[in-house]
Motif scaffolding. Structure first.
Motif, short mmCIF file in Angstrom:
data_model
loop_
_atom_site.label_atom_id
_atom_site.label_comp_id
_atom_site.label_asym_id
_atom_site.label_seq_id
_atom_site.Cartn_x
_atom_site.Cartn_y
_atom_site.Cartn_z
N ALA A 4 0.83 -1.21 0.00
CA ALA A 4 0.00 0.00 0.00
C ALA A 4 0.86 1.25 0.00
O ALA A 4 0.53 2.25 -0.63
CB ALA A 4 -0.93 -0.01 1.22
N LYS A 5 2.01 1.18 0.69
CA LYS A 5 2.90 2.33 0.74
C LYS A 5 3.53 2.59 -0.62
O LYS A 5 3.71 3.73 -1.04
CB LYS A 5 3.99 2.12 1.80
N GLU A 6 3.87 1.53 -1.33
CA GLU A 6 4.50 1.67 -2.64
C GLU A 6 3.54 2.22 -3.69
O GLU A 6 3.94 2.91 -4.61
CB GLU A 6 5.05 0.32 -3.10
N THR A 7 2.25 1.90 -3.54
CA THR A 7 1.28 2.25 -4.57
C THR A 7 0.41 3.46 -4.19
O THR A 7 -0.50 3.82 -4.93
CB THR A 7 0.35 1.05 -4.86
N ALA A 8 0.67 4.06 -3.03
CA ALA A 8 -0.14 5.20 -2.60
C ALA A 8 -0.05 6.33 -3.61
O ALA A 8 1.03 6.66 -4.11
CB ALA A 8 0.33 5.68 -1.22
N ARG A 9 -1.17 6.93 -3.91
CA ARG A 9 -1.19 8.07 -4.84
C ARG A 9 -0.80 9.33 -4.10
O ARG A 9 -0.98 9.45 -2.89
CB ARG A 9 -2.58 8.21 -5.46
N TRP A 10 -0.29 10.32 -4.85
CA TRP A 10 0.14 11.57 -4.22
C TRP A 10 -1.02 12.29 -3.56
O TRP A 10 -0.87 12.92 -2.52
CB TRP A 10 0.82 12.47 -5.25
N GLN A 36 6.64 8.92 5.00
CA GLN A 36 5.88 8.13 5.97
C GLN A 36 4.69 7.43 5.33
O GLN A 36 4.15 6.48 5.89
CB GLN A 36 5.38 9.02 7.11
N TYR A 37 4.29 7.90 4.15
CA TYR A 37 3.05 7.41 3.54
C TYR A 37 3.24 6.73 2.18
O TYR A 37 2.32 6.11 1.68
CB TYR A 37 2.06 8.58 3.40
N ARG A 38 4.43 6.90 1.59
CA ARG A 38 4.70 6.18 0.35
C ARG A 38 6.20 6.10 0.12
O ARG A 38 6.98 6.90 0.67
CB ARG A 38 4.03 6.84 -0.86
N SER A 39 6.61 5.13 -0.67
CA SER A 39 8.02 5.02 -1.05
C SER A 39 8.32 6.11 -2.06
O SER A 39 7.59 6.27 -3.05
CB SER A 39 8.30 3.64 -1.65
N LEU A 40 9.37 6.86 -1.83
CA LEU A 40 9.67 7.99 -2.69
C LEU A 40 10.45 7.53 -3.92
O LEU A 40 11.45 6.83 -3.80
CB LEU A 40 10.48 9.04 -1.91
N PRO A 41 10.01 7.92 -5.10
CA PRO A 41 10.70 7.53 -6.33
C PRO A 41 11.99 8.33 -6.50
O PRO A 41 12.21 9.35 -5.85
CB PRO A 41 9.69 7.89 -7.42
#
Length: 256
Positions: A4-10, A36-41
């Motif tokens: 879920a963290k990897e796919t979270a939308r901005w 804290q809410y998604r993996s940063l690209p």
């Protein structure tokens, strides 16, 4: 399938950060807490975040409540300084209706500093300006160890500091906000860091300017008088209101 963290939308990331911070978030806070809410690209993900944020502002999902500060519609203060600046209210009219002018001036100084690309800090982290916690407006959570520990500790007790940008940040402007209290304590605090190449700015109502000038004739301040400057609440508010109007013009001109 990613987590879920990897796919979270901005949009989800922005909204979660706002909800976690009372419905309000500065750009700096969004950058700090995004991981804290998604993996940063890799690459300039901050630019992507800003693009999504600005798009949602245009759609009415979020509202501007400061210089680079945004909020959920439900958290929008009814009479913010930013909104009044955009509406053409005079800075003096705004100051006359503020209950906690000390916090308002500190908040405006922090937002102006951010807008001018300084690294900002305040010792009054839990004060609020238009519903925005001052600590959340700062780009720095603590004073950088730029010199001897005792001088760093003294700087850390000042109301608002603008530090230079870059990996090695140094104090550039040190502000003490004085509504009714005596200037002497703040001026002594600033005198302790006179070896630092920074401007010492006492901020108070315009009617106290002569009082400041008289104190500047006393020692030890007279020997360092060129380091001290007075700025009125009225000047701070006028600068903030002009920055808000410029921010709106810039956004309208540069964004689709």
């Amino acid at each position: 399938m990613g987590s879920a963290k990897e796919t979270a939308r901005w949009t989800e990331v922005i909204e979660k950060i706002m909800h976690a911070n009372g419905g309000v978030a500065s750009l700096g806070l969004l950058y700090q807490q995004a991981s804290q809410y998604r993996s940063l690209p890799s690459g300039d993900w901050q630019k992507t975040l800003r693009g999504v944020l600005y798009r949602e502002v245009r759609r009415g999902q979020y509202v501007k409540v400061g210089l680079g500060v945004y909020a959920l519609r439900s958290a929008q203060p009814p009479t913010s300084a930013y909104a009044q600046a955009v509406q053409g209210v005079s800075p003096n009219a705004y100051l006359q209706q503020v209950n906690d002018v000390h916090s308002a001036v500190e908040g405006m100084l922090l937002e102006i500093g951010n807008y001018l690309d300084y690294q900002t800090y305040t010792s009054d982290r839990n004060r609020a300006f238009d519903g925005k916690r001052l600590g959340d407006l700062c780009r720095l959570q603590q004073v950088p160890p730029f010199t001897y520990p005792d001088l760093v500790e003294t700087v850390a007790r000042c109301d608002v500091i603008w530090f230079t940008a870059g990996q090695r940040s140094f104090p550039k402007f040190v502000y003490e906000v004085e509504n009714t209290t005596n200037f002497v304590a703040s001026m002594h605090k600033m005198y302790q860091i006179k070896e630092i190449d920074a401007r010492f700015v006492l901020v108070a109502p315009e009617k106290r300017r002569k009082e400041f000038e008289q104190k500047l004739n006393d020692e030890p301040f007279a020997s360092a008088s060129s380091r001290y400057t007075f700025r009125s609440f009225e000047q701070v508010a006028e600068f903030y209101f002009n920055c808000a109007q410029h921010y709106e013009l810039r956004e309208a001109f540069l964004n689709k």
